[in-house]
Motif scaffolding. Structure first.
Motif, PDB file in Angstrom:
ATOM      1  N   ASP A  46       0.822  -1.215   0.000  1.00  0.00           N
ATOM      2  CA  ASP A  46       0.000   0.000   0.000  1.00  0.00           C
ATOM      3  C   ASP A  46       0.856   1.266   0.000  1.00  0.00           C
ATOM      4  O   ASP A  46       0.563   2.227  -0.722  1.00  0.00           O
ATOM      5  CB  ASP A  46      -0.886   0.032   1.257  1.00  0.00           C
ATOM      6  N   ARG A  79       8.203  -8.592  -7.662  1.00  0.00           N
ATOM      7  CA  ARG A  79       7.333  -9.632  -8.259  1.00  0.00           C
ATOM      8  C   ARG A  79       6.579  -9.026  -9.434  1.00  0.00           C
ATOM      9  O   ARG A  79       6.814  -7.884  -9.809  1.00  0.00           O
ATOM     10  CB  ARG A  79       6.341 -10.137  -7.208  1.00  0.00           C
ATOM     11  N   ARG A  83       0.839  -6.317  -3.814  1.00  0.00           N
ATOM     12  CA  ARG A  83      -0.017  -6.730  -2.716  1.00  0.00           C
ATOM     13  C   ARG A  83      -0.904  -5.560  -2.249  1.00  0.00           C
ATOM     14  O   ARG A  83      -1.749  -5.736  -1.395  1.00  0.00           O
ATOM     15  CB  ARG A  83       0.802  -7.278  -1.561  1.00  0.00           C
TER      16      ARG A  83
HETATM   17  P1  NAP Z   1       4.017  -4.142   3.190  1.00  0.00           P
HETATM   18  O1  NAP Z   1       2.542  -4.227   3.005  1.00  0.00           O
HETATM   19  O2  NAP Z   1       4.709  -5.092   4.084  1.00  0.00           O
HETATM   20  O3  NAP Z   1       4.668  -4.253   1.739  1.00  0.00           O
HETATM   21  C1  NAP Z   1       6.048  -4.269   1.571  1.00  0.00           C
HETATM   22  C2  NAP Z   1       6.348  -4.385   0.075  1.00  0.00           C
HETATM   23  O4  NAP Z   1       7.748  -4.278  -0.113  1.00  0.00           O
HETATM   24  C3  NAP Z   1       5.901  -5.722  -0.522  1.00  0.00           C
HETATM   25  O5  NAP Z   1       5.362  -5.514  -1.792  1.00  0.00           O
HETATM   26  C4  NAP Z   1       7.201  -6.509  -0.595  1.00  0.00           C
HETATM   27  O6  NAP Z   1       7.260  -7.378  -1.694  1.00  0.00           O
HETATM   28  C5  NAP Z   1       8.237  -5.411  -0.807  1.00  0.00           C
HETATM   29  N1  NAP Z   1       9.530  -5.763  -0.232  1.00  0.00           N
HETATM   30  C6  NAP Z   1       9.799  -6.204   1.017  1.00  0.00           C
HETATM   31  N2  NAP Z   1      11.123  -6.393   1.180  1.00  0.00           N
HETATM   32  C7  NAP Z   1      11.694  -6.048   0.006  1.00  0.00           C
HETATM   33  C8  NAP Z   1      13.028  -6.017  -0.461  1.00  0.00           C
HETATM   34  N3  NAP Z   1      14.059  -6.352   0.320  1.00  0.00           N
HETATM   35  N4  NAP Z   1      13.265  -5.638  -1.727  1.00  0.00           N
HETATM   36  C9  NAP Z   1      12.234  -5.266  -2.532  1.00  0.00           C
HETATM   37  N5  NAP Z   1      10.945  -5.268  -2.158  1.00  0.00           N
HETATM   38  C10 NAP Z   1      10.677  -5.645  -0.898  1.00  0.00           C
HETATM   39  O7  NAP Z   1       4.483  -2.690   3.707  1.00  0.00           O
HETATM   40  P2  NAP Z   1       3.857  -1.212   3.505  1.00  0.00           P
HETATM   41  O8  NAP Z   1       3.408  -0.974   2.122  1.00  0.00           O
HETATM   42  O9  NAP Z   1       4.869  -0.293   4.112  1.00  0.00           O
HETATM   43  O10 NAP Z   1       2.601  -1.221   4.454  1.00  0.00           O
HETATM   44  C11 NAP Z   1       2.741  -1.515   5.847  1.00  0.00           C
HETATM   45  C12 NAP Z   1       1.352  -1.625   6.447  1.00  0.00           C
HETATM   46  O11 NAP Z   1       0.711  -0.337   6.450  1.00  0.00           O
HETATM   47  C13 NAP Z   1       0.447  -2.552   5.613  1.00  0.00           C
HETATM   48  O12 NAP Z   1      -0.343  -3.326   6.464  1.00  0.00           O
HETATM   49  C14 NAP Z   1      -0.408  -1.590   4.815  1.00  0.00           C
HETATM   50  O13 NAP Z   1      -1.701  -2.122   4.492  1.00  0.00           O
HETATM   51  C15 NAP Z   1      -0.521  -0.374   5.724  1.00  0.00           C
HETATM   52  N6  NAP Z   1      -0.682   0.846   4.904  1.00  0.00           N
HETATM   53  C16 NAP Z   1      -1.927   1.177   4.479  1.00  0.00           C
HETATM   54  C17 NAP Z   1      -2.112   2.287   3.677  1.00  0.00           C
HETATM   55  C18 NAP Z   1      -3.503   2.629   3.194  1.00  0.00           C
HETATM   56  O14 NAP Z   1      -4.412   1.886   3.471  1.00  0.00           O
HETATM   57  N7  NAP Z   1      -3.724   3.693   2.467  1.00  0.00           N
HETATM   58  C19 NAP Z   1      -1.021   3.072   3.293  1.00  0.00           C
HETATM   59  C20 NAP Z   1       0.263   2.706   3.731  1.00  0.00           C
HETATM   60  C21 NAP Z   1       0.417   1.575   4.521  1.00  0.00           C
HETATM   61  P3  NAP Z   1       6.364  -8.715  -1.766  1.00  0.00           P
HETATM   62  O15 NAP Z   1       4.984  -8.259  -2.072  1.00  0.00           O
HETATM   63  O16 NAP Z   1       7.016  -9.475  -2.872  1.00  0.00           O
HETATM   64  O17 NAP Z   1       6.512  -9.386  -0.437  1.00  0.00           O
END
Ligand code: NAP
Length: 313
Positions: free
Chosen positions: A154, A176, A180
């Motif tokens: 996100d 990928r 997600r």
């Molecule tokens: P996240 O959902 O954990 O996604 C991390 C992304 O980074 C994934 O796509 C992952 O790939 C990729 N990734 C992880 N390690 C990597 C690496 N070493 N090299 C390259 N890519 C890598 O983290 P987030 O987006 O920071 O969100 C954190 C939480 O906050 C989530 O639960 C999210 O729903 C929430 N959030 C919500 C909103 C909203 O609702 N508007 C906004 C921001 C955050 P893979 O997919 O291949 O694992």
């Protein structure tokens, strides 16, 4: 004698401020300790449109409203103070910060997380000189320049959209071939003509002279590498939960998120957790405040029970 609080809350994001509201509204002596400013990740978010009742609100405005609301019920908030350790002693917790020390009957840990690092060459060297973990904070520095966003969740998809208001072009590179991120965020992304997605690819190195001017890409399917010119590299690859101050090593999942029961209590009695540092399916403002409500009210019941039984110091 160190000051005794009934609830000490670690972190003043949406979860911490909500726990503070419910704790102080229950007439409990409640303290929030926050190492920065109240708001947590709200302060790094430009616009919020998925918090019920607020169709369109800036992160800063929502943070200010939440803080004012919690203060209305009398919660104490110490800002710019970092919790270094929390240790159990009898029925109480000893909380040591970089400035002081306190005692508490219960702790509600709502300290969120810290941006994950890619761990590639150049990331640390160019932090603040092209490498950023916060679009709202740094996006404007890249006006008219080429921006590369890393990640597929996100945060990456949302922030890539946001960064198109500054960048001449925004590349979103993901390891990928599917995101997600929520569908609605992806739809906005695919409709945005300034964004180009680069699938199956990772950043292997961040390069430049004084500032970033290119990154080294590797395609994971073909193994090919190539240099990609860019001035800004925004990394959104997840969060590492902030639990480093907990001496008792409560039960956690493989990524370090704290495991709780349905009262938001960890396996350490009196230690509750809410928000992004808790193991759960989604990390939204709505469920952070929900968790925090449960945590504060469950803490209140725990305190009543302990006082009835006779508190051991
Ligand atoms: P996240 O959902 O954990 O996604 C991390 C992304 O980074 C994934 O796509 C992952 O790939 C990729 N990734 C992880 N390690 C990597 C690496 N070493 N090299 C390259 N890519 C890598 O983290 P987030 O987006 O920071 O969100 C954190 C939480 O906050 C989530 O639960 C999210 O729903 C929430 N959030 C919500 C909103 C909203 O609702 N508007 C906004 C921001 C955050 P893979 O997919 O291949 O694992």
């Amino acid at each position: 004698m160190k000051e005794l609080y009934e609830i000490i809350i670690i972190g003043a994001g949406p979860a911490g401020l909500t726990a503070g509201l419910y704790g102080s509204r229950s007439n409990l002596r409640t303290l929030i300790i926050e190492k920065g400013l109240p708001g947590g990740q709200l302060l790094n978010t430009e616009i919020i449109e998925d918090y019920t009742g607020f169709e369109h609100v800036t992160g800063i405005e929502l943070a200010q409203k939440m803080e004012a609301h919690a203060r209305k019920f009398g919660v104490e908030i110490k800002t710019g103070e970092e919790v270094k350790s929390i240790r159990r002693s009898g029925d109480l917790f000893e909380v040591t910060t970089d400035e002081s020390a306190y005692r508490a009957i219960t702790i509600v840990a709502t300290a969120g997380g810290t941006a994950q690092k890619l761990g590639v060459v150049g990331e640390e060297e160019f932090a603040g000189r092209g490498v950023s973990y916060c679009a709202v904070c740094d996006g404007a520095f890249f006006n008219g320049q080429v921006i590369t966003v890393v990640g597929g969740g996100d945060a990456a998809v949302e922030e890539a959209n946001y960064l198109t208001r500054f960048g001449s072009k925004v590349y979103l590179v993901h390891r990928r071939n599917e995101f997600r991120a929520q569908k609605i965020l992806q739809d906005q992304l695919f409709q945005n003509p300034k964004i180009e997605v680069i699938w199956d690819t990772v950043v292997e190195e961040i390069k430049g002279d004084r500032e970033v001017d290119r990154v080294l890409f590797k395609n994971l399917k073909t193994g090919d590498t190539r240099e990609h010119p860019t001035q800004g590299v925004f990394i959104f690859i997840g969060f590492k939960p902030n639990t480093y101050f907990l001496d008792d090593h409560p039960a956690h999942d493989e990524s370090g998120h704290l495991i709780t029961n349905d009262r938001m209590e960890t396996n350490v009695p009196g230690l509750f957790a809410a928000g992004d540092l808790r193991a759960q399916l989604v990390r939204q403002i709505t469920n952070a405040v929900g968790d925090a409500t449960v945590a504060a009210l469950a803490a209140e019941k725990y305190i009543t029970h302990l006082k009835h039984k006779g508190l051991k110091e």
